[in-house]
Design an enzyme around this catalytic site. Structure first.
Site, PDB file in Angstrom:
ATOM      1  N   THR A   1     -27.692 -11.124 -25.756  1.00  0.00           N
ATOM      2  CA  THR A   1     -28.794 -10.003 -26.065  1.00  0.00           C
ATOM      3  C   THR A   1     -30.210 -10.224 -26.016  1.00  0.00           C
ATOM      4  O   THR A   1     -30.606 -11.350 -25.971  1.00  0.00           O
ATOM      5  CB  THR A   1     -28.289  -9.600 -27.532  1.00  0.00           C
ATOM      6  N   ASP A   2     -30.993  -9.348 -25.765  1.00  0.00           N
ATOM      7  CA  ASP A   2     -32.309  -9.408 -25.688  1.00  0.00           C
ATOM      8  C   ASP A   2     -33.004  -9.384 -27.093  1.00  0.00           C
ATOM      9  O   ASP A   2     -34.311 -10.015 -27.242  1.00  0.00           O
ATOM     10  CB  ASP A   2     -33.058  -8.175 -24.984  1.00  0.00           C
ATOM     11  N   GLU A   3     -32.122  -9.565 -28.110  1.00  0.00           N
ATOM     12  CA  GLU A   3     -32.796  -9.556 -29.569  1.00  0.00           C
ATOM     13  C   GLU A   3     -33.241 -11.109 -29.783  1.00  0.00           C
ATOM     14  O   GLU A   3     -33.808 -11.524 -30.615  1.00  0.00           O
ATOM     15  CB  GLU A   3     -31.840  -9.008 -30.374  1.00  0.00           C
TER      16      GLU A   3
ATOM     17  N   LYS B   1     -26.750 -15.109 -32.231  1.00  0.00           N
ATOM     18  CA  LYS B   1     -26.529 -15.230 -30.702  1.00  0.00           C
ATOM     19  C   LYS B   1     -27.573 -16.376 -30.201  1.00  0.00           C
ATOM     20  O   LYS B   1     -27.147 -16.597 -29.112  1.00  0.00           O
ATOM     21  CB  LYS B   1     -27.004 -13.806 -29.972  1.00  0.00           C
TER      22      LYS B   1
ATOM     23  N   TYR C   1     -27.930 -11.812 -37.464  1.00  0.00           N
ATOM     24  CA  TYR C   1     -27.456 -11.715 -36.064  1.00  0.00           C
ATOM     25  C   TYR C   1     -28.013 -12.257 -34.762  1.00  0.00           C
ATOM     26  O   TYR C   1     -27.242 -12.897 -34.031  1.00  0.00           O
ATOM     27  CB  TYR C   1     -27.193 -10.101 -35.613  1.00  0.00           C
TER      28      TYR C   1
HETATM   29  P1  NAD Z   1     -18.328  -4.762 -30.551  1.00  0.00           P
HETATM   30  O1  NAD Z   1     -18.731  -5.247 -31.958  1.00  0.00           O
HETATM   31  O2  NAD Z   1     -18.346  -3.552 -30.013  1.00  0.00           O
HETATM   32  O3  NAD Z   1     -17.291  -5.638 -29.997  1.00  0.00           O
HETATM   33  C1  NAD Z   1     -17.077  -7.018 -30.348  1.00  0.00           C
HETATM   34  C2  NAD Z   1     -15.424  -7.373 -30.091  1.00  0.00           C
HETATM   35  O4  NAD Z   1     -15.173  -8.595 -30.575  1.00  0.00           O
HETATM   36  C3  NAD Z   1     -14.295  -6.581 -30.884  1.00  0.00           C
HETATM   37  O5  NAD Z   1     -13.521  -5.980 -30.090  1.00  0.00           O
HETATM   38  C4  NAD Z   1     -13.934  -7.799 -32.041  1.00  0.00           C
HETATM   39  O6  NAD Z   1     -12.578  -7.346 -32.440  1.00  0.00           O
HETATM   40  C5  NAD Z   1     -14.138  -8.848 -31.146  1.00  0.00           C
HETATM   41  N1  NAD Z   1     -14.167 -10.086 -31.995  1.00  0.00           N
HETATM   42  C6  NAD Z   1     -14.915 -10.172 -32.967  1.00  0.00           C
HETATM   43  N2  NAD Z   1     -14.803 -11.494 -33.412  1.00  0.00           N
HETATM   44  C7  NAD Z   1     -13.987 -12.200 -32.805  1.00  0.00           C
HETATM   45  C8  NAD Z   1     -13.322 -13.504 -32.969  1.00  0.00           C
HETATM   46  N3  NAD Z   1     -13.793 -14.370 -33.582  1.00  0.00           N
HETATM   47  N4  NAD Z   1     -12.464 -13.835 -31.819  1.00  0.00           N
HETATM   48  C9  NAD Z   1     -12.183 -12.795 -30.845  1.00  0.00           C
HETATM   49  N5  NAD Z   1     -12.596 -11.663 -30.944  1.00  0.00           N
HETATM   50  C10 NAD Z   1     -13.539 -11.226 -31.856  1.00  0.00           C
HETATM   51  O7  NAD Z   1     -19.531  -5.461 -29.736  1.00  0.00           O
HETATM   52  P2  NAD Z   1     -20.133  -4.886 -28.341  1.00  0.00           P
HETATM   53  O8  NAD Z   1     -21.318  -4.092 -28.651  1.00  0.00           O
HETATM   54  O9  NAD Z   1     -19.169  -4.687 -27.469  1.00  0.00           O
HETATM   55  O10 NAD Z   1     -20.851  -6.435 -27.746  1.00  0.00           O
HETATM   56  C11 NAD Z   1     -20.079  -7.255 -27.189  1.00  0.00           C
HETATM   57  C12 NAD Z   1     -21.056  -8.377 -26.783  1.00  0.00           C
HETATM   58  O11 NAD Z   1     -22.126  -8.077 -25.958  1.00  0.00           O
HETATM   59  C13 NAD Z   1     -21.539  -9.132 -27.925  1.00  0.00           C
HETATM   60  O12 NAD Z   1     -21.472 -10.460 -27.500  1.00  0.00           O
HETATM   61  C14 NAD Z   1     -22.821  -8.694 -28.144  1.00  0.00           C
HETATM   62  O13 NAD Z   1     -23.895  -9.609 -28.940  1.00  0.00           O
HETATM   63  C15 NAD Z   1     -23.347  -8.290 -26.752  1.00  0.00           C
HETATM   64  N6  NAD Z   1     -24.384  -7.299 -26.591  1.00  0.00           N
HETATM   65  C16 NAD Z   1     -24.377  -6.079 -27.187  1.00  0.00           C
HETATM   66  C17 NAD Z   1     -25.231  -5.225 -26.726  1.00  0.00           C
HETATM   67  C18 NAD Z   1     -25.022  -3.751 -27.300  1.00  0.00           C
HETATM   68  O14 NAD Z   1     -25.898  -2.857 -27.129  1.00  0.00           O
HETATM   69  N7  NAD Z   1     -23.799  -3.387 -27.916  1.00  0.00           N
HETATM   70  C19 NAD Z   1     -26.342  -5.527 -25.968  1.00  0.00           C
HETATM   71  C20 NAD Z   1     -26.436  -6.783 -25.398  1.00  0.00           C
HETATM   72  C21 NAD Z   1     -25.531  -7.817 -25.748  1.00  0.00           C
HETATM   73  O1  DAU Z   2     -30.903  -5.016 -28.136  1.00  0.00           O
HETATM   74  C1  DAU Z   2     -29.420  -5.388 -27.994  1.00  0.00           C
HETATM   75  C2  DAU Z   2     -28.610  -4.996 -29.158  1.00  0.00           C
HETATM   76  O2  DAU Z   2     -28.641  -3.732 -29.422  1.00  0.00           O
HETATM   77  C3  DAU Z   2     -27.317  -5.615 -29.292  1.00  0.00           C
HETATM   78  O3  DAU Z   2     -27.513  -7.160 -29.228  1.00  0.00           O
HETATM   79  C4  DAU Z   2     -26.582  -5.399 -30.767  1.00  0.00           C
HETATM   80  O4  DAU Z   2     -25.352  -5.798 -30.568  1.00  0.00           O
HETATM   81  C5  DAU Z   2     -26.769  -3.837 -30.839  1.00  0.00           C
HETATM   82  O5  DAU Z   2     -26.097  -3.524 -32.222  1.00  0.00           O
HETATM   83  C6  DAU Z   2     -27.949  -3.237 -31.117  1.00  0.00           C
HETATM   84  O6  DAU Z   2     -28.841  -3.856 -31.926  1.00  0.00           O
HETATM   85  P1  DAU Z   2     -29.901  -2.593 -32.541  1.00  0.00           P
HETATM   86  O7  DAU Z   2     -30.218  -2.881 -34.027  1.00  0.00           O
HETATM   87  O8  DAU Z   2     -31.039  -2.188 -31.722  1.00  0.00           O
HETATM   88  O9  DAU Z   2     -28.751  -1.036 -32.310  1.00  0.00           O
HETATM   89  P2  DAU Z   2     -28.846  -0.026 -33.550  1.00  0.00           P
HETATM   90  O10 DAU Z   2     -27.696   1.065 -32.945  1.00  0.00           O
HETATM   91  O11 DAU Z   2     -28.095  -0.707 -34.798  1.00  0.00           O
HETATM   92  O12 DAU Z   2     -30.083   0.534 -33.675  1.00  0.00           O
HETATM   93  C7  DAU Z   2     -31.055   0.968 -32.628  1.00  0.00           C
HETATM   94  C8  DAU Z   2     -32.328   1.320 -33.578  1.00  0.00           C
HETATM   95  O13 DAU Z   2     -32.090   2.518 -34.303  1.00  0.00           O
HETATM   96  C9  DAU Z   2     -32.651   0.207 -34.465  1.00  0.00           C
HETATM   97  O14 DAU Z   2     -34.150   0.181 -34.366  1.00  0.00           O
HETATM   98  C10 DAU Z   2     -32.229   0.620 -35.686  1.00  0.00           C
HETATM   99  C11 DAU Z   2     -32.227   2.272 -35.786  1.00  0.00           C
HETATM  100  N1  DAU Z   2     -31.457   2.867 -36.590  1.00  0.00           N
HETATM  101  C12 DAU Z   2     -30.165   2.579 -36.481  1.00  0.00           C
HETATM  102  C13 DAU Z   2     -29.248   3.095 -37.285  1.00  0.00           C
HETATM  103  C14 DAU Z   2     -27.674   2.420 -37.220  1.00  0.00           C
HETATM  104  C15 DAU Z   2     -31.799   4.121 -37.406  1.00  0.00           C
HETATM  105  O15 DAU Z   2     -32.897   4.285 -37.218  1.00  0.00           O
HETATM  106  N2  DAU Z   2     -30.712   4.707 -37.836  1.00  0.00           N
HETATM  107  C16 DAU Z   2     -29.623   4.273 -37.951  1.00  0.00           C
HETATM  108  O16 DAU Z   2     -28.631   4.788 -38.883  1.00  0.00           O
END
Ligand code: NAD
Ligand code: DAU
Length: 348
Positions: free
Chosen positions: A132-134, A162, A158
């Site tokens: 992630t970019d975080e 990562k 989180y």
């Molecule tokens: P998600 O939470 O939707 O899915 C995570 C999946 O991993 C789930 O299916 C869960 O059952 C599985 N999992 C959790 N713990 C596990 C374990 N111990 N063993 C096997 N499986 C397990 O997450 P996502 O949003 O699809 O993100 C996927 C990946 O991409 C993550 O590594 C996250 O950090 C990264 N990422 C997410 C975003 C985003 O915006 N969602 C952006 C950048 C990077």
């Molecule tokens: O940047 C990549 C990341 O983006 C991933 O690594 C994470 O897995 C993914 O969850 C996401 O993180 P964020 O914290 O940016 O996503 P989230 O959807 O939780 O929140 C997006 C923005 O919106 C953040 O600034 C918090 C705000 N927010 C979120 C929720 C859930 C609100 O204002 N209200 C809300 O109810």
């Protein structure tokens, strides 16, 4: 064949569907089916022999070794993680267990498997870690975007977990020569995202006539990437990425949270008009602890080295996303009602 982890989650399930629509190479999908894993996202593959689902933990070394020895994948892609920042603030432990310890157990078993491969297979093997970019921390409005050389400064449990996993991957390449690739991507959105994240949460709350919670002043900025573009970027990095390298992936779409929520409201006003504009449901709530102000990605490296750019703009991607949620209410009903969880508990 390839082995992926976390393929029942949001990005992983989109990746499996994308992979099998582009390739006939089989995919083994290992996922623990936590609250975030949903096999309904893969229901169209029920009769597809190219996809094998295994329920299990990336931290289960015995299981990992037996899967590697049985299926002999040419690549492992690690999507599995605890992914929600708010959950990490309330309870960090699961994030350490999966994102740190789990990734360590997984990569250590992968290293053992890889080192005994014949030389040609050893050369061709890849371990791609999805991150992630975080990990780069938070930017001010005028700061330059995150590049691959930006120093790590994770701010939430989180992102710290990562970051730790990224460092392990880096070390396994540097120390043992494991052919790794790491991708650091911005915020994804699209079909099949669990409704704890901003976009699906706002969409479903709006449709239910509930408040749309905006943390703080709503001026935090995220870069948004349509999930299908993230999948194509991962395929491209797997194919063309230089071993040991890191690639940032972004959507060139920086938006404030308030802009994102207003955009969703105006699409819903058109698609599913209610008796008042959806934006009237916007409610300002207490800010997230340690809330990062801005993320932005400099995606020059993946564009120039690999030739990847996103195909969706935020405007096209968000319309597709809203339409998917409007026509898949059974998926969301199941996820939100707990019916899906009881089915899993009964069947697994
Ligand atoms: P998600 O939470 O939707 O899915 C995570 C999946 O991993 C789930 O299916 C869960 O059952 C599985 N999992 C959790 N713990 C596990 C374990 N111990 N063993 C096997 N499986 C397990 O997450 P996502 O949003 O699809 O993100 C996927 C990946 O991409 C993550 O590594 C996250 O950090 C990264 N990422 C997410 C975003 C985003 O915006 N969602 C952006 C950048 C990077
Ligand atoms: O940047 C990549 C990341 O983006 C991933 O690594 C994470 O897995 C993914 O969850 C996401 O993180 P964020 O914290 O940016 O996503 P989230 O959807 O939780 O929140 C997006 C923005 O919106 C953040 O600034 C918090 C705000 N927010 C979120 C929720 C859930 C609100 O204002 N209200 C809300 O109810």
């Amino acid at each position: 064949m390839i082995l992926i982890t976390g393929g029942a989650g949001f990005i992983g399930s989109n990746f499996v569907l994308d992979w099998l629509s582009e390739n006939d190479e089989p995919i083994i999908n290992l996922d623990l089916l936590t609250y975030a894993g949903n096999l309904q996202s893969l229901a169209t593959l029920d009769n597809n022999d190219q996809h094998t689902f295994i329920k299990g933990d990336i931290g289960d070394r015995e299981l990992i070794t037996s899967l590697l020895n049985e299926h002999k994948p040419r690549a492992v892609i690690n999507f599995a993680a605890e992914s929600h920042v708010d959950r990490s603030i309330h309870g960090p432990e699961d994030f350490i267990l999966t994102n740190v310890n789990g990734t360590f157990n997984l990569i250590d078993e992968v290293k053992r498997y890889w080192k005994d491969l014949p030389e040609d297979k050893k050369q061709a093997f890849r371990f791609l870690h999805v991150s992630t970019d975080e990990v780069y921390g938070s930017l001010e409005k005028t700061d330059p975007a995150f590049s691959e050389t930006t120093a790590y400064a994770p701010n939430s449990p989180y992102s710290a977990s990562k970051a730790a996993s990224d460092h392990l991957v880096r070390a396994y390449h540097h120390t043992y020569g494991l052919p790794t690739l790491t991708t650091n991507c911005s915020n994804n959105y699209g079909p099949q995202q669990f409704p704890e994240k901003l976009i699906p949460l706002v969409l479903l709350n709006a449709l239910a006539g509930k408040d749309l919670p905006i943390y703080g002043d709503g001026q935090n900025i995220r870069d948004w990437l349509y999930v299908g573009d993230h999948c194509s970027a991962i395929r491209a990095v797997l194919e063309k990425g230089r071993v040991g390298e890191v690639y940032n992936i972004g959507g060139n779409s920086e938006k404030t949270n308030l802009d994102v929520v207003h955009t969703i409201c105006s699409i819903l006003d058109e698609r599913r008009p209610a008796d008042k504009p959806y934006a009237e449901l916007i409610t300002y709530v207490t800010d997230r602890l340690g809330h990062d102000r801005r993320y932005a990605i400099d995606a020059n490296k993946i564009e120039t080295e690999i030739g990847w750019t996103p195909t969706e703009s935020f405007e096209t991607g968000i319309k597709k996303t809203v339409d998917w949620y409007l026509s898949n209410s059974d998926w969301t009903d199941n996820v939100t009602s707990g019916a899906y969880k009881s089915w899993i508990n009964k069947n697994y």
